[in-house]
Design a protein around this motif. Sequence first.
Motif, short mmCIF file in Angstrom:
data_model
loop_
_atom_site.label_atom_id
_atom_site.label_comp_id
_atom_site.label_asym_id
_atom_site.label_seq_id
_atom_site.Cartn_x
_atom_site.Cartn_y
_atom_site.Cartn_z
N VAL A 293 0.85 -1.20 0.00
CA VAL A 293 0.00 0.00 0.00
C VAL A 293 0.89 1.25 0.00
O VAL A 293 0.64 2.20 -0.74
N LYS A 294 1.95 1.23 0.78
CA LYS A 294 2.87 2.38 0.83
C LYS A 294 3.50 2.62 -0.54
O LYS A 294 3.59 3.75 -1.01
N ARG A 295 3.95 1.54 -1.16
CA ARG A 295 4.60 1.67 -2.47
C ARG A 295 3.63 2.17 -3.53
O ARG A 295 3.96 3.07 -4.31
N ALA A 296 2.41 1.62 -3.51
CA ALA A 296 1.41 2.06 -4.49
C ALA A 296 1.08 3.53 -4.29
O ALA A 296 0.95 4.29 -5.26
N ALA A 297 0.99 3.95 -3.02
CA ALA A 297 0.68 5.35 -2.74
C ALA A 297 1.83 6.25 -3.22
O ALA A 297 1.60 7.31 -3.80
N ALA A 298 3.07 5.80 -2.99
CA ALA A 298 4.23 6.59 -3.42
C ALA A 298 4.27 6.71 -4.94
O ALA A 298 4.74 7.71 -5.49
N ASP A 299 3.76 5.69 -5.62
CA ASP A 299 3.71 5.73 -7.09
C ASP A 299 2.50 6.52 -7.60
O ASP A 299 2.27 6.56 -8.81
N GLY A 300 1.73 7.07 -6.69
CA GLY A 300 0.62 7.93 -7.09
C GLY A 300 -0.70 7.21 -7.37
O GLY A 300 -1.63 7.81 -7.93
N SER A 336 -11.62 -3.58 1.40
CA SER A 336 -11.83 -2.69 2.56
C SER A 336 -10.56 -2.63 3.40
O SER A 336 -10.23 -1.59 3.97
N THR A 337 -9.82 -3.74 3.46
CA THR A 337 -8.58 -3.76 4.24
C THR A 337 -7.55 -2.79 3.65
O THR A 337 -6.88 -2.06 4.39
N ILE A 338 -7.42 -2.79 2.33
CA ILE A 338 -6.47 -1.89 1.67
C ILE A 338 -6.82 -0.43 1.97
O ILE A 338 -5.96 0.39 2.28
N GLU A 339 -8.11 -0.13 1.93
CA GLU A 339 -8.54 1.24 2.22
C GLU A 339 -8.21 1.62 3.67
O GLU A 339 -7.74 2.72 3.95
N ILE A 340 -8.45 0.69 4.59
CA ILE A 340 -8.15 0.96 6.00
C ILE A 340 -6.65 1.19 6.19
O ILE A 340 -6.22 2.13 6.86
N VAL A 341 -5.84 0.34 5.57
CA VAL A 341 -4.38 0.49 5.72
C VAL A 341 -3.94 1.82 5.14
O VAL A 341 -3.12 2.53 5.73
N TYR A 342 -4.50 2.19 3.99
CA TYR A 342 -4.14 3.48 3.38
C TYR A 342 -4.41 4.62 4.36
O TYR A 342 -3.56 5.47 4.60
N HIS A 343 -5.59 4.61 4.96
CA HIS A 343 -5.94 5.71 5.87
C HIS A 343 -5.13 5.68 7.16
O HIS A 343 -4.79 6.73 7.70
N LYS A 344 -4.81 4.50 7.64
CA LYS A 344 -4.08 4.43 8.91
C LYS A 344 -2.58 4.62 8.74
O LYS A 344 -1.91 5.14 9.63
N VAL A 345 -2.04 4.18 7.63
CA VAL A 345 -0.57 4.14 7.49
C VAL A 345 -0.04 5.25 6.59
O VAL A 345 0.98 5.86 6.90
N VAL A 346 -0.74 5.51 5.48
CA VAL A 346 -0.21 6.49 4.52
C VAL A 346 -0.81 7.87 4.78
O VAL A 346 -0.09 8.83 5.04
N HIS A 347 -2.11 7.94 4.77
CA HIS A 347 -2.80 9.23 4.84
C HIS A 347 -2.63 9.89 6.22
O HIS A 347 -2.70 11.09 6.34
N ALA A 348 -2.39 9.06 7.23
CA ALA A 348 -2.27 9.58 8.60
C ALA A 348 -1.02 10.44 8.79
O ALA A 348 -0.99 11.29 9.66
N HIS A 349 0.01 10.20 7.94
CA HIS A 349 1.27 10.93 8.16
C HIS A 349 1.26 12.29 7.48
O HIS A 349 0.61 12.50 6.49
#
Length: 349
Positions: A293-300, A336-349
């Motif tokens: 999820v972190k890598r995908a977010a970093a790739d936009g 739903s798990t991917i969305e939760i991880v995105y909000h807790k791990v990526v978007h939270a920072h």
Amino acid sequence: MSEQPSRLNLCCSLPSDAKAANPNLFEIQEVADGIYAAIATPQYKVNSNAAIIVTNDGTVVVDSHSKPSAAQALHQHIRDLSQQPVHKLINTHFHWDHWQGNEVYAKIFPELSVITSERTRHNLTTPGIGVGGVAFINQQIEALPAEIDQLKNDIVHAANAEEKSRLETHLQQAEAFLEELRGLNPILPTQTVAQSMTLNEGGREIQLLLLGRAHTDGDLFIYLPKEKVIITGDAVVDWMPFLGDGYPEEWIGTLDALEQLDFTHMILGHGNVAPKSHVSFFRSYLTDLIDAVKRAAADGATVAEMQVAVADQLAPQYEQGMSKYPLSRYRDRIESTIEIVYHKVVHAH
Ligand SMILES: [Zn+2]
């Protein structure tokens, strides 16, 4: 009326308050001498597993499922295992499917201690914390009529007889569950644990361990060092873990601490008794999920794009192992798990 119903005459010797108890809700497995796992049959309205620890002067039960009728069904099994009273009930965390049957034990055993972590007591008594606690009972009662209507509608439109009969079972469970919730008497902890401690119960050493935040901020592990058994609640399960009230990154460190302990058998919150090696599988799922999820977010990538790409990327390693039971399978929960991880791990920072 017999106090010791044998397995053969169980049908005819139930006390009257146990008429609704379903004998098929649990399978009892002896994990070590006097330590039993009660493995919950997968159901639409899910029940947690329980652990039963028989000691020389009383029985300790871990977790009480989603409803009193399930706890009542398990209590019938406990009566077969020991004549000692249940004198301690431990709830591993505050989620609805692990504590809503507490009242059954409190009613039968007035001397009962109910033990949780201090955080779990806070979570049980504070509205709006997550999917459990006293306030969540009403949330379930308010949500169920719409769920019941949806099921009725789905039954009308069922594609075939098999689907229809499956949905009819779900409807029956949902209606019965609503009835039980309306009469629920929430029993709160009488004793809390702020840091790890040891109980010496009738010749057994039972450690209550706080190893860090994981599935919730108050997960309690119950460890029997001599018997090499650990009871994990939902900090380790055998299906797709729910991360909504969890701490995905800290969870990994908590699993590292768990792995330092010497044990051979894990009684999980859901799914079959597992060997210690299951910790590695479960941890690598969380690790790989967070990394992806972190890598995908970093790739936009957008969340919608990740829900497709990350789900497919992790599937070869995890889909099979996370889909062993007819519910909470990989594809049911990965989006739903991917969305939760995105909000807790990526978007939270
Ligand atoms: Zn659970």
